[in-house]
Scaffold this motif. Structure first.
Motif, mmCIF file in Angstrom:
data_model
loop_
_atom_site.group_PDB
_atom_site.id
_atom_site.type_symbol
_atom_site.label_atom_id
_atom_site.label_comp_id
_atom_site.label_asym_id
_atom_site.label_seq_id
_atom_site.Cartn_x
_atom_site.Cartn_y
_atom_site.Cartn_z
ATOM 1 N N SER A 133 0.819 -1.233 0.110
ATOM 2 C CA SER A 133 -0.008 -0.151 0.034
ATOM 3 C C SER A 133 0.826 1.436 0.076
ATOM 4 O O SER A 133 0.382 2.304 -0.326
ATOM 5 C CB SER A 133 -0.916 -0.043 1.142
ATOM 6 N N ASP A 134 1.952 1.321 0.090
ATOM 7 C CA ASP A 134 2.714 2.287 0.215
ATOM 8 C C ASP A 134 3.718 2.624 -1.248
ATOM 9 O O ASP A 134 4.316 3.516 -1.267
ATOM 10 C CB ASP A 134 4.291 1.958 1.202
ATOM 11 N N ALA A 135 3.290 1.922 -2.061
ATOM 12 C CA ALA A 135 3.578 2.468 -3.553
ATOM 13 C C ALA A 135 3.176 3.838 -3.937
ATOM 14 O O ALA A 135 2.162 4.383 -3.498
ATOM 15 C CB ALA A 135 2.765 1.376 -4.468
ATOM 16 N N ARG A 136 4.198 4.313 -4.604
ATOM 17 C CA ARG A 136 3.939 5.751 -5.029
ATOM 18 C C ARG A 136 2.614 5.980 -5.732
ATOM 19 O O ARG A 136 2.096 7.025 -5.707
ATOM 20 C CB ARG A 136 5.492 6.115 -5.730
ATOM 21 N N GLU A 137 2.227 4.918 -6.597
ATOM 22 C CA GLU A 137 1.290 5.204 -7.586
ATOM 23 C C GLU A 137 -0.030 5.465 -6.496
ATOM 24 O O GLU A 137 -1.213 5.896 -6.961
ATOM 25 C CB GLU A 137 0.817 4.289 -8.550
ATOM 26 N N PHE A 138 -0.107 4.755 -5.289
ATOM 27 C CA PHE A 138 -1.182 5.001 -4.285
ATOM 28 C C PHE A 138 -1.008 6.117 -3.393
ATOM 29 O O PHE A 138 -1.766 6.328 -2.575
ATOM 30 C CB PHE A 138 -1.230 3.734 -3.449
#
Length: 169
Positions: A113-118
């Motif tokens: 959930s820490d992905a940049r797209e999120f």
């Protein structure tokens, strides 16, 4: 209603969802997160196939109140699919975090959930992550990874490659 875009106001049945919020990057990122999470859920039967039985879940660590991190396995007994889920309920990054795993092998991060797209900070784990034969959380092996703050990180064991056999002529 409206959670998927991070709507500020509580949903009002007399009003509409505030779609204009998608013009803002963080609200659009929240919508991408919900879409990706829903697709991930549908593609991973371990998350839903055995919801009505203890056969579908095994706690790994439900007692980590000091760090507010919980981990568990979701299992689909029919397909043998398994997902290791680690949830960090604090804003504290935990570098070099260990969690027990049931089998030897390599694990890969399949959702973070820490992905940049999120809209996250982008603290992702490079795959593969090799297990170590060290007892951890009552399981015979462990993996070490970086756990972002306020996150959900999920792993799958990488299937072993079958050795190639040569055909006899």
């Amino acid at each position: 209603m409206g959670n998927e875009i991070g709507q500020f106001r509580e949903w009002d049945f007399d009003g509409q969802i505030e779609w204009f919020l998608l013009e803002y990057d963080m609200h659009a990122a929240m919508q991408r997160y919900y879409a990706a999470l829903n697709h991930f859920y549908l593609e991973h039967s371990a998350l839903w196939a055995c919801d009505n039985s203890w056969d579908g879940i095994q706690w790994i660590d439900a007692d980590n109140a000091d760090e507010s991190v919980f981990s568990f396995r979701r299992i689909d007994p029919a397909t043998k699919q398994e997902v290791i889920v680690v949830l960090n309920f604090t804003p504290v990054e935990r570098r070099g975090f260990y969690v027990g795993v049931p089998e030897e092998g390599e694990y890969r991060e399949v959702f973070n959930s820490d992905a940049r797209e999120f809209g996250g900070g982008g603290l992702l784990n490079a795959s593969p992550i090799p297990s170590e034969a060290v007892l951890c959380h009552g399981l015979p092996h462990r993996i070490c990874f970086d756990l972002p703050g306020m996150s959900a990180v999920m792993f799958e064991r990488v299937p072993k490659k079958k050795p190639r056999t040569r055909k006899k002529s």
